[in-house]
Design a protein around this motif. Structure first.
Motif, PDB file in Angstrom:
ATOM      1  N   MET A 363      35.985   5.665  13.305  1.00  0.00           N
ATOM      2  CA  MET A 363      35.930   4.856  14.518  1.00  0.00           C
ATOM      3  C   MET A 363      36.465   5.614  15.731  1.00  0.00           C
ATOM      4  SD  MET A 363      34.558   1.969  13.871  1.00  0.00           S
ATOM      5  CE  MET A 363      34.035   1.086  12.377  1.00  0.00           C
ATOM      6  N   PRO A 364      35.964   5.271  16.929  1.00  0.00           N
ATOM      7  CA  PRO A 364      36.548   5.848  18.141  1.00  0.00           C
ATOM      8  C   PRO A 364      37.880   5.188  18.453  1.00  0.00           C
ATOM      9  CG  PRO A 364      34.889   4.235  18.739  1.00  0.00           C
ATOM     10  CD  PRO A 364      34.867   4.330  17.233  1.00  0.00           C
ATOM     11  N   GLY A 365      38.641   5.819  19.335  1.00  0.00           N
ATOM     12  CA  GLY A 365      39.889   5.213  19.796  1.00  0.00           C
ATOM     13  C   GLY A 365      41.099   6.042  19.437  1.00  0.00           C
ATOM     14  N   LYS A 366      42.014   6.177  20.369  1.00  0.00           N
ATOM     15  CA  LYS A 366      43.191   7.009  20.172  1.00  0.00           C
ATOM     16  C   LYS A 366      44.080   6.516  19.042  1.00  0.00           C
ATOM     17  CE  LYS A 366      42.244   9.892  23.502  1.00  0.00           C
ATOM     18  NZ  LYS A 366      41.884  11.297  23.187  1.00  0.00           N
ATOM     19  N   ALA A 367      43.927   5.257  18.643  1.00  0.00           N
ATOM     20  CA  ALA A 367      44.738   4.731  17.543  1.00  0.00           C
ATOM     21  C   ALA A 367      44.299   5.285  16.194  1.00  0.00           C
ATOM     22  CB  ALA A 367      44.673   3.209  17.526  1.00  0.00           C
ATOM     23  N   ASN A 368      43.119   5.887  16.155  1.00  0.00           N
ATOM     24  CA  ASN A 368      42.615   6.458  14.898  1.00  0.00           C
ATOM     25  C   ASN A 368      43.270   7.814  14.667  1.00  0.00           C
ATOM     26  OD1 ASN A 368      41.242   7.420  12.680  1.00  0.00           O
ATOM     27  ND2 ASN A 368      39.220   7.393  13.653  1.00  0.00           N
ATOM     28  N   THR A 369      44.231   7.859  13.770  1.00  0.00           N
ATOM     29  CA  THR A 369      44.940   9.115  13.465  1.00  0.00           C
ATOM     30  C   THR A 369      44.293   9.865  12.311  1.00  0.00           C
ATOM     31  OG1 THR A 369      46.449   7.948  11.976  1.00  0.00           O
ATOM     32  CG2 THR A 369      47.110   8.162  14.293  1.00  0.00           C
ATOM     33  N   GLN A 370      43.175   9.341  11.803  1.00  0.00           N
ATOM     34  CA  GLN A 370      42.473   9.982  10.690  1.00  0.00           C
ATOM     35  C   GLN A 370      41.198  10.683  11.158  1.00  0.00           C
ATOM     36  OE1 GLN A 370      44.065  10.021   7.643  1.00  0.00           O
ATOM     37  NE2 GLN A 370      45.626   9.121   8.988  1.00  0.00           N
ATOM     38  N   SER A 371      41.212  11.116  12.414  1.00  0.00           N
ATOM     39  CA  SER A 371      40.057  11.809  12.986  1.00  0.00           C
ATOM     40  C   SER A 371      40.531  12.956  13.859  1.00  0.00           C
ATOM     41  CB  SER A 371      39.209  10.841  13.827  1.00  0.00           C
ATOM     42  OG  SER A 371      38.191  11.527  14.529  1.00  0.00           O
ATOM     43  N   ASP A 372      39.788  14.068  13.788  1.00  0.00           N
ATOM     44  CA  ASP A 372      40.047  15.210  14.658  1.00  0.00           C
ATOM     45  C   ASP A 372      39.751  14.908  16.115  1.00  0.00           C
ATOM     46  OD1 ASP A 372      40.865  17.001  12.788  1.00  0.00           O
ATOM     47  OD2 ASP A 372      38.965  18.068  12.609  1.00  0.00           O
ATOM     48  N   TYR A 373      38.841  13.974  16.359  1.00  0.00           N
ATOM     49  CA  TYR A 373      38.260  13.823  17.703  1.00  0.00           C
ATOM     50  C   TYR A 373      38.027  12.351  18.005  1.00  0.00           C
ATOM     51  CZ  TYR A 373      35.923  16.184  21.594  1.00  0.00           C
ATOM     52  OH  TYR A 373      35.595  16.699  22.821  1.00  0.00           O
ATOM     53  N   PRO A 374      39.102  11.570  18.180  1.00  0.00           N
ATOM     54  CA  PRO A 374      38.957  10.111  18.267  1.00  0.00           C
ATOM     55  C   PRO A 374      38.390   9.587  19.584  1.00  0.00           C
ATOM     56  CG  PRO A 374      41.261  10.745  18.515  1.00  0.00           C
ATOM     57  CD  PRO A 374      40.515  11.993  18.144  1.00  0.00           C
ATOM     58  N   SER A 375      38.072  10.460  20.537  1.00  0.00           N
ATOM     59  CA  SER A 375      37.391   9.959  21.739  1.00  0.00           C
ATOM     60  C   SER A 375      36.025   9.374  21.401  1.00  0.00           C
ATOM     61  CB  SER A 375      37.230  11.078  22.772  1.00  0.00           C
ATOM     62  OG  SER A 375      38.461  11.375  23.383  1.00  0.00           O
ATOM     63  N   PHE A 376      35.436   9.842  20.276  1.00  0.00           N
ATOM     64  CA  PHE A 376      34.136   9.343  19.841  1.00  0.00           C
ATOM     65  C   PHE A 376      34.245   8.847  18.410  1.00  0.00           C
ATOM     66  CE2 PHE A 376      33.061  12.820  22.838  1.00  0.00           C
ATOM     67  CZ  PHE A 376      32.396  12.081  23.795  1.00  0.00           C
ATOM     68  N   GLY A 377      33.311   7.977  18.035  1.00  0.00           N
ATOM     69  CA  GLY A 377      33.114   7.668  16.638  1.00  0.00           C
ATOM     70  C   GLY A 377      32.172   8.685  16.025  1.00  0.00           C
ATOM     71  N   TYR A 378      31.966   8.560  14.712  1.00  0.00           N
ATOM     72  CA  TYR A 378      31.102   9.533  14.038  1.00  0.00           C
ATOM     73  C   TYR A 378      30.229   8.853  13.004  1.00  0.00           C
ATOM     74  CZ  TYR A 378      29.689  14.255  12.885  1.00  0.00           C
ATOM     75  OH  TYR A 378      28.962  15.412  12.746  1.00  0.00           O
ATOM     76  N   GLY A 379      28.953   9.271  12.972  1.00  0.00           N
ATOM     77  CA  GLY A 379      27.995   8.760  12.005  1.00  0.00           C
ATOM     78  C   GLY A 379      27.578   9.852  11.041  1.00  0.00           C
ATOM     79  N   PHE A 380      26.262  10.032  10.876  1.00  0.00           N
ATOM     80  CA  PHE A 380      25.738  11.115  10.050  1.00  0.00           C
ATOM     81  C   PHE A 380      25.369  12.277  10.966  1.00  0.00           C
ATOM     82  CE2 PHE A 380      23.758   7.850   6.850  1.00  0.00           C
ATOM     83  CZ  PHE A 380      25.031   7.458   6.469  1.00  0.00           C
ATOM     84  N   GLN A 381      26.362  13.093  11.312  1.00  0.00           N
ATOM     85  CA  GLN A 381      26.144  14.258  12.180  1.00  0.00           C
ATOM     86  C   GLN A 381      25.717  13.857  13.593  1.00  0.00           C
ATOM     87  OE1 GLN A 381      26.180  17.786  10.306  1.00  0.00           O
ATOM     88  NE2 GLN A 381      27.450  16.325   9.184  1.00  0.00           N
ATOM     89  N   TRP A 382      26.036  12.651  13.993  1.00  0.00           N
ATOM     90  CA  TRP A 382      25.871  12.162  15.360  1.00  0.00           C
ATOM     91  C   TRP A 382      27.214  11.626  15.839  1.00  0.00           C
ATOM     92  CZ3 TRP A 382      21.607  12.534  18.412  1.00  0.00           C
ATOM     93  CH2 TRP A 382      20.368  12.772  17.789  1.00  0.00           C
TER      94      TRP A 382
END
Length: 462
Positions: A363-382
């Motif tokens: 998921m997007p959002g700065k609260a997501n600490t389980q992502s390298d790049y939380p400014s965006f969400g991530y799908g299948f290579q999108w």
């Protein structure tokens, strides 16, 4: 299929698009030290490579992103000595882009981080080499509402994808799933298809986790560190080594499906699976299922790892015109229907799944600490855009992103696709301190979203 084989010469050093380390996350090349050059030259020379070829490879690799060379290199990757494959349109009908004689100019500004930015100045300052805006009027009709080229590029310039290629690979993968040559991505694993990767970081990893950049594989993409994984990959290519062999050297660092860690080799693994499933090269499969069907006007050029294994660099080295990048976005805007013919090339279900995060770590959002790049969400290579009113929730708009200024922005609500190519040599200067995120891409997203909203308001969306 797959077209004509290019003359082999120089492999490529280190590409990626989002990632780790203080460096960045994208296609890149290490600033090779004099000692590294000397060691590589000696080693390659002793291995039987002609010294002239060794030196040419090292020089081209080291100068690829230099301020004086970057623009020309980005439109001429196929002329730098890299082995490559041509991907033909097979003279199929072109999806027309109808020019507007009285088209409105770009919006004057966009908003970013609480500031108002002059859009035209931003595009110029960030070394934009091409921008194409299309507005869909029907499934097979679109208006070319804006087009501009800079720094010597034109409508025929094939612009290197960098990691926008990952979204191409995702689309090819979806077609393979739709056709039944790849099965259930929730159950099938990498090693079901590539048994050579047993005992590696990819052993038993679900295909879905690889598609979502959540493989759990350890990989350091700091291309300013001479011994990072991404640069060791680059040295492998400079030696004329195999990408398949390099992938087999990687190990696991965490449980798959729990952390959105951008690893370019995940896309390379998807390519390995596709080659085995389709029983043909990636270039041949791309030509068969997309390049001869979408309505592209120009052939594409895909760089390879070396002259022997000739495996495509799936993670990011595909040369395509800016107009055709926009047509690729149009295919996704059409939810998988060809802009040229209306034929279904990709299922609506795959498009929906590929462009929406479906787990907390995606998921997007700065609260997501389980992502390298939380400014965006991530799908299948999108990449999935955050909602304007609540950045912690995913929107319906989505992007392909490549290093140094490559973007395709797709807005289903506005019926708009914006494709932008660039060659900004000062990418490192826009890296956020203490973060994996880079402001060039975040600003670019806000700029392209503003462009889409602007042109959607002119005459309304279809």
């Amino acid at each position: 299929g797959g077209g004509e084989r290019g003359e082999p010469h120089l492999p490529f050093i280190a590409v990626r698009h989002h990632s780790v380390g203080s460096s960045m996350r994208a296609a890149g090349c290490v600033g090779v030290t004099a000692l590294s050059i000397a060691l590589l030259a000696v080693a390659m020379g002793s291995a039987g490579y002609p010294l002239q070829r060794v030196l040419r490879r090292l020089y081209n690799v080291n100068m690829l992103f230099h301020e004086d060379n970057i623009v020309e290199n980005f439109r001429s990757m196929h002329e730098l000595g890299f082995p490559h494959m041509m991907v033909s349109t097979r003279d199929a009908p072109i999806a027309p882009l109808e020019p507007l004689a009285d088209a409105a100019p770009l919006p004057s500004t966009f908003e970013w981080n609480g500031t108002t930015v002059n859009l035209s100045q931003w595009l110029q300052d960030k070394w934009t080499t091409g921008i194409v805006v299309i507005k869909r009027k029907s499934l097979t009709k679109a208006q070319l509402v804006y087009e501009h080229y800079g720094r010597g590029n034109d409508a025929l310039s094939r612009c290197v994808s960098w990691s926008m290629c990952k979204s191409i690979v995702s689309t090819m993968f979806g077609i393979a799933v739709d056709r039944g040559i790849i099965g259930n991505i929730e159950k099938e694993t990498v090693t079901d298809w590539v048994p050579e990767l047993r005992g590696t970081g990819y052993d038993g990893v679900r295909l879905k986790d690889v598609l979502q950049m959540s493989s759990g594989v350890a990989f350091n993409e700091d291309y300013f560190h001479p011994f990072s994984d991404i640069n060791m990959m680059g040295y492998t290519l400079a030696f004329g080594g195999s990408m398949d062999s390099f992938v087999a050297s990687l190990q696991r660092e965490r449980e798959p499906g729990t952390f959105n860690h951008y690893v370019s080799m995940d896309t390379q693994v998807l390519g390995m699976v596709l080659v085995r499933a389709a029983n043909q090269s990636l270039s041949a499969f791309l030509e068969e299922v997309l390049w001869s069907k979408v309505g592209f006007e120009s052939s594409a050029i895909w760089s390879l790892d070396n002259e022997d294994s000739r495996m495509e660099l799936a993670f990011g080295v595909l040369g395509v015109t800016t107009r055709d990048w926009a047509r690729f976005g149009w295919l996704l805007l059409n939810e998988g229907l060809s802009p040229a013919s209306g034929e279904r090339l990709l299922s609506k279900e795959w498009v929906a799944a590929a462009t929406a995060p479906d787990a907390p770590h995606l998921m997007p959002g700065k609260a997501n600490t389980q992502s390298d790049y939380p400014s965006f969400g991530y799908g299948f290579q999108w990449w999935v855009a955050p909602r304007a009113e609540d950045p912690s929730l995913p929107g319906r708009d989505f992007l392909a992103i490549g290093v140094y200024g490559q973007l395709i922005y797709i807005s289903p609500d506005d019926g708009i696709v914006v494709a932008k190519n660039g060659a900004y040599p000062f990418y490192a200067s826009m890296q956020q301190a203490g973060s994996h995120e880079n402001d060039l891409e975040i600003q670019g997203f806000h700029a392209l979203r503003a462009i889409a909203k602007h042109y959607a308001a002119v005459g309304g969306a279809w």
